[in-house]
Design a protein around this motif. Structure first.
Motif, PDB file in Angstrom:
ATOM      1  N   ILE A  89     -29.037  -8.976  -0.279  1.00  0.00           N
ATOM      2  CA  ILE A  89     -28.494  -9.380   1.022  1.00  0.00           C
ATOM      3  C   ILE A  89     -28.025 -10.834   0.946  1.00  0.00           C
ATOM      4  CG2 ILE A  89     -30.826 -10.008   1.871  1.00  0.00           C
ATOM      5  CD1 ILE A  89     -29.862  -9.090   4.680  1.00  0.00           C
ATOM      6  N   SER A  90     -26.913 -11.126   1.600  1.00  0.00           N
ATOM      7  CA  SER A  90     -26.447 -12.518   1.707  1.00  0.00           C
ATOM      8  C   SER A  90     -27.535 -13.316   2.424  1.00  0.00           C
ATOM      9  CB  SER A  90     -25.155 -12.593   2.521  1.00  0.00           C
ATOM     10  OG  SER A  90     -24.120 -11.913   1.864  1.00  0.00           O
ATOM     11  N   GLY A  91     -27.936 -14.413   1.826  1.00  0.00           N
ATOM     12  CA  GLY A  91     -29.086 -15.172   2.335  1.00  0.00           C
ATOM     13  C   GLY A  91     -28.980 -15.555   3.804  1.00  0.00           C
ATOM     14  N   CYS A  92     -27.772 -15.902   4.254  1.00  0.00           N
ATOM     15  CA  CYS A  92     -27.628 -16.365   5.639  1.00  0.00           C
ATOM     16  C   CYS A  92     -27.918 -15.255   6.645  1.00  0.00           C
ATOM     17  CB  CYS A  92     -26.233 -16.942   5.871  1.00  0.00           C
ATOM     18  SG  CYS A  92     -24.907 -15.794   5.490  1.00  0.00           S
ATOM     19  N   LEU A  93     -27.803 -13.978   6.221  1.00  0.00           N
ATOM     20  CA  LEU A  93     -28.064 -12.860   7.143  1.00  0.00           C
ATOM     21  C   LEU A  93     -29.557 -12.675   7.411  1.00  0.00           C
ATOM     22  CD1 LEU A  93     -25.522 -10.163   5.842  1.00  0.00           C
ATOM     23  CD2 LEU A  93     -25.246 -11.780   7.730  1.00  0.00           C
ATOM     24  N   THR A  94     -30.382 -13.241   6.553  1.00  0.00           N
ATOM     25  CA  THR A  94     -31.830 -13.118   6.764  1.00  0.00           C
ATOM     26  C   THR A  94     -32.334 -14.165   7.761  1.00  0.00           C
ATOM     27  OG1 THR A  94     -32.434 -14.660   5.005  1.00  0.00           O
ATOM     28  CG2 THR A  94     -32.118 -12.351   4.369  1.00  0.00           C
ATOM     29  N   GLY A  95     -31.475 -15.117   8.125  1.00  0.00           N
ATOM     30  CA  GLY A  95     -31.888 -16.191   9.031  1.00  0.00           C
ATOM     31  C   GLY A  95     -32.106 -17.509   8.295  1.00  0.00           C
ATOM     32  N   SER A  96     -31.910 -17.520   6.989  1.00  0.00           N
ATOM     33  CA  SER A  96     -32.046 -18.781   6.234  1.00  0.00           C
ATOM     34  C   SER A  96     -30.846 -19.683   6.535  1.00  0.00           C
ATOM     35  CB  SER A  96     -32.075 -18.522   4.728  1.00  0.00           C
ATOM     36  OG  SER A  96     -33.196 -17.770   4.398  1.00  0.00           O
ATOM     37  N   ALA A  97     -31.131 -20.945   6.733  1.00  0.00           N
ATOM     38  CA  ALA A  97     -30.068 -21.900   7.075  1.00  0.00           C
ATOM     39  C   ALA A  97     -29.360 -22.352   5.800  1.00  0.00           C
ATOM     40  CB  ALA A  97     -30.661 -23.084   7.827  1.00  0.00           C
ATOM     41  N   VAL A  98     -28.522 -21.468   5.252  1.00  0.00           N
ATOM     42  CA  VAL A  98     -27.853 -21.764   3.982  1.00  0.00           C
ATOM     43  C   VAL A  98     -26.337 -21.880   4.124  1.00  0.00           C
ATOM     44  CG1 VAL A  98     -29.643 -20.719   2.527  1.00  0.00           C
ATOM     45  CG2 VAL A  98     -27.795 -19.279   3.408  1.00  0.00           C
ATOM     46  N   ARG A  99     -25.834 -21.738   5.349  1.00  0.00           N
ATOM     47  CA  ARG A  99     -24.385 -21.799   5.510  1.00  0.00           C
ATOM     48  C   ARG A  99     -23.861 -23.222   5.328  1.00  0.00           C
ATOM     49  NH1 ARG A  99     -21.090 -18.240   8.129  1.00  0.00           N
ATOM     50  NH2 ARG A  99     -20.391 -19.761   9.673  1.00  0.00           N
ATOM     51  N   PRO A 118     -32.708 -11.599  -1.171  1.00  0.00           N
ATOM     52  CA  PRO A 118     -31.643 -12.470  -0.645  1.00  0.00           C
ATOM     53  C   PRO A 118     -31.040 -13.383  -1.720  1.00  0.00           C
ATOM     54  CG  PRO A 118     -33.768 -12.808   0.480  1.00  0.00           C
ATOM     55  CD  PRO A 118     -34.039 -12.025  -0.760  1.00  0.00           C
ATOM     56  N   ILE A 119     -29.761 -13.658  -1.543  1.00  0.00           N
ATOM     57  CA  ILE A 119     -29.085 -14.606  -2.439  1.00  0.00           C
ATOM     58  C   ILE A 119     -27.958 -15.276  -1.654  1.00  0.00           C
ATOM     59  CG2 ILE A 119     -27.528 -12.802  -3.347  1.00  0.00           C
ATOM     60  CD1 ILE A 119     -28.790 -15.749  -5.421  1.00  0.00           C
ATOM     61  N   CYS A 120     -27.840 -16.580  -1.813  1.00  0.00           N
ATOM     62  CA  CYS A 120     -26.668 -17.287  -1.295  1.00  0.00           C
ATOM     63  C   CYS A 120     -25.874 -17.746  -2.515  1.00  0.00           C
ATOM     64  CB  CYS A 120     -27.064 -18.495  -0.440  1.00  0.00           C
ATOM     65  SG  CYS A 120     -25.610 -19.483   0.002  1.00  0.00           S
ATOM     66  N   PRO A 121     -24.782 -17.071  -2.835  1.00  0.00           N
ATOM     67  CA  PRO A 121     -24.034 -17.400  -4.053  1.00  0.00           C
ATOM     68  C   PRO A 121     -23.557 -18.859  -4.088  1.00  0.00           C
ATOM     69  CG  PRO A 121     -23.293 -15.311  -3.156  1.00  0.00           C
ATOM     70  CD  PRO A 121     -24.192 -15.910  -2.135  1.00  0.00           C
ATOM     71  N   GLU A 122     -23.184 -19.403  -2.934  1.00  0.00           N
ATOM     72  CA  GLU A 122     -22.667 -20.779  -2.952  1.00  0.00           C
ATOM     73  C   GLU A 122     -23.773 -21.776  -3.283  1.00  0.00           C
ATOM     74  OE1 GLU A 122     -20.309 -21.509   0.598  1.00  0.00           O
ATOM     75  OE2 GLU A 122     -19.145 -19.683   0.246  1.00  0.00           O
ATOM     76  N   MET A 123     -24.955 -21.561  -2.712  1.00  0.00           N
ATOM     77  CA  MET A 123     -26.069 -22.442  -3.074  1.00  0.00           C
ATOM     78  C   MET A 123     -26.511 -22.190  -4.515  1.00  0.00           C
ATOM     79  SD  MET A 123     -28.588 -22.945   0.133  1.00  0.00           S
ATOM     80  CE  MET A 123     -29.469 -24.196  -0.801  1.00  0.00           C
ATOM     81  N   GLY A 172     -24.993 -25.686   7.766  1.00  0.00           N
ATOM     82  CA  GLY A 172     -26.439 -25.795   7.989  1.00  0.00           C
ATOM     83  C   GLY A 172     -26.984 -24.715   8.902  1.00  0.00           C
ATOM     84  N   GLY A 173     -26.143 -23.749   9.271  1.00  0.00           N
ATOM     85  CA  GLY A 173     -26.592 -22.674  10.164  1.00  0.00           C
ATOM     86  C   GLY A 173     -26.908 -21.400   9.392  1.00  0.00           C
ATOM     87  N   HIS A 174     -27.101 -20.321  10.150  1.00  0.00           N
ATOM     88  CA  HIS A 174     -27.343 -19.012   9.539  1.00  0.00           C
ATOM     89  C   HIS A 174     -26.608 -17.963  10.371  1.00  0.00           C
ATOM     90  CE1 HIS A 174     -30.042 -17.732  12.755  1.00  0.00           C
ATOM     91  NE2 HIS A 174     -30.588 -18.958  12.712  1.00  0.00           N
ATOM     92  N   LYS A 175     -26.666 -16.723   9.930  1.00  0.00           N
ATOM     93  CA  LYS A 175     -26.027 -15.634  10.690  1.00  0.00           C
ATOM     94  C   LYS A 175     -26.976 -14.440  10.717  1.00  0.00           C
ATOM     95  CE  LYS A 175     -21.801 -14.490  10.877  1.00  0.00           C
ATOM     96  NZ  LYS A 175     -20.521 -13.876  10.477  1.00  0.00           N
TER      97      LYS A 175
END
Ligand code: SF4
Length: 319
Positions: A9-19, A42-47, A22-25
């Motif tokens: 899952i894209s990390g920001c969808l879990t509620g992690s502030a990785v966008r 979860p993984i945020c490819p950009e981070m 600095g937000g999440h989705k």
């Protein structure tokens, strides 16, 4: 099946502030409902490729030669395409047995479709792009169910995704426990009505392939091809018309046991579902009731009746 399916899952969808801002989705359905039945990876490819939070926004740029690049919106000369490709190669080769992936819509990294493309001068173009990470994911694992957070609001797409996740999980579990011809044939028998509900032509095409199983010496090779075919059929949405055919087909199994009144009531319930007046839950509940009353070996084992944990309650919607 004992363990829960693993889902990327894209990390920001879990509620992690990785966008980037600095937000999440956070995706409510995914985290609050689906999350009770699956385990997320979860993984945020950009981070993961080394960018901080917050960070400048990225965009997809289509060059005049047609190539797609990933560049910063405020600094178009700063190209991170190679960095993202390196990350994808390493991450995707060590991904392991996932049963699905939920990605964040519109993102130049994670979007599955309709991501905005820009030209080299920074002018916005058509929404025809695919996020660089998700494009690499889908290329490496074409059988993997991949869906966007926004599309999961659609009841049909949502059910289709969840159904595919649990089917692939079951296949992954079969392989993990050791493939035999018997388990492959049993698996296919249990999925027959489900496949019929998704795509009649696909159902007819995969039958002879399974019948050729005894000719295959390499069961792993058979499994790979079977998985591709099965997942492609299940990807076709199970439409009301096909469900109606399957429900009518099941009804035929009880022809002898039911009274004329019961048969009429069952038929009317199925037709009302076909007309969009009832959810599929109505004829399904009636058929399950008759199945408990008049057991049938073939019907009882059909995955069609419960293709995912009933607690997900996805059949409450009219679909
Ligand atoms: Fe990270 Fe993908 Fe979410 Fe962007 S969309 S913040 S890259 S997980």
């Amino acid at each position: 099946m004992n363990m829960q399916p693993f889902i990327g899952i894209s990390g920001c969808l879990t509620g992690s502030a990785v966008r980037f801002d600095g937000g999440h989705k956070r995706a409510a359905f995914v985290m609050d409902r689906l999350g009770r039945w699956v385990s997320f990876r979860p993984i945020c490819p950009e981070m993961a490729m080394g960018l901080p939070v917050p960070r400048p926004a990225l965009r997809l740029v289509q060059t005049t030669a047609g190539d797609i690049h990933m560049r910063f919106s405020h600094a178009p000369h700063e190209d991170v395409t190679g960095k993202m490709a390196d990350f994808c190669e390493g991450y995707l080769s060590g991904l392991g047995e996932l049963s699905g992936f939920i990605v964040c819509a519109k993102s130049p990294s994670c979007g599955m479709e309709r991501v905005r493309l820009y030209d080299e001068k920074g002018n916005p173009g058509r929404k025809e792009g695919v996020g660089v990470f998700t494009a690499a994911l889908m290329e490496k694992y074409p059988w993997l169910p991949v869906e966007e957070d926004g599309r999961l609001h659609d009841p049909v797409l949502r059910e289709n995704f969840v159904e595919r996740v649990f089917a692939l999980h079951e296949l992954n579990t079969l392989r993990k426990n050791g493939l035999t011809r018997r388990v492959m044939l049993d698996f296919h028998s249990r999925y027959k009505l489900q496949l019929l509900a998704h795509h009649q032509a696909g159902y007819r095409e995969i039958g002879p392939f399974v019948a050729s199983l005894h000719e295959w010496e390499d069961l792993e090779a058979f499994f790979d091809l079977y998985r591709d075919k099965l997942m492609a059929i299940l990807k076709k949405p199970a439409l009301r018309k096909n469900h109606t055919n399957v429900l009518m087909h099941i009804q035929g199994y009880f022809r002898k046991q039911l009274t004329t009144r019961q048969r009429g009531e069952l038929r009317e319930t199925i037709l009302n579902y076909h007309a969009g007046l009832l959810p599929i839950l109505a004829p399904m509940t009636l058929l399950k009731h008759y199945l408990a009353e008049y057991p049938d070996g073939y019907l009882s084992m059909q995955n069609y009746f419960d293709p995912y944990p009933p607690g997900l309650a996805l059949r409450l919607a009219v679909n």
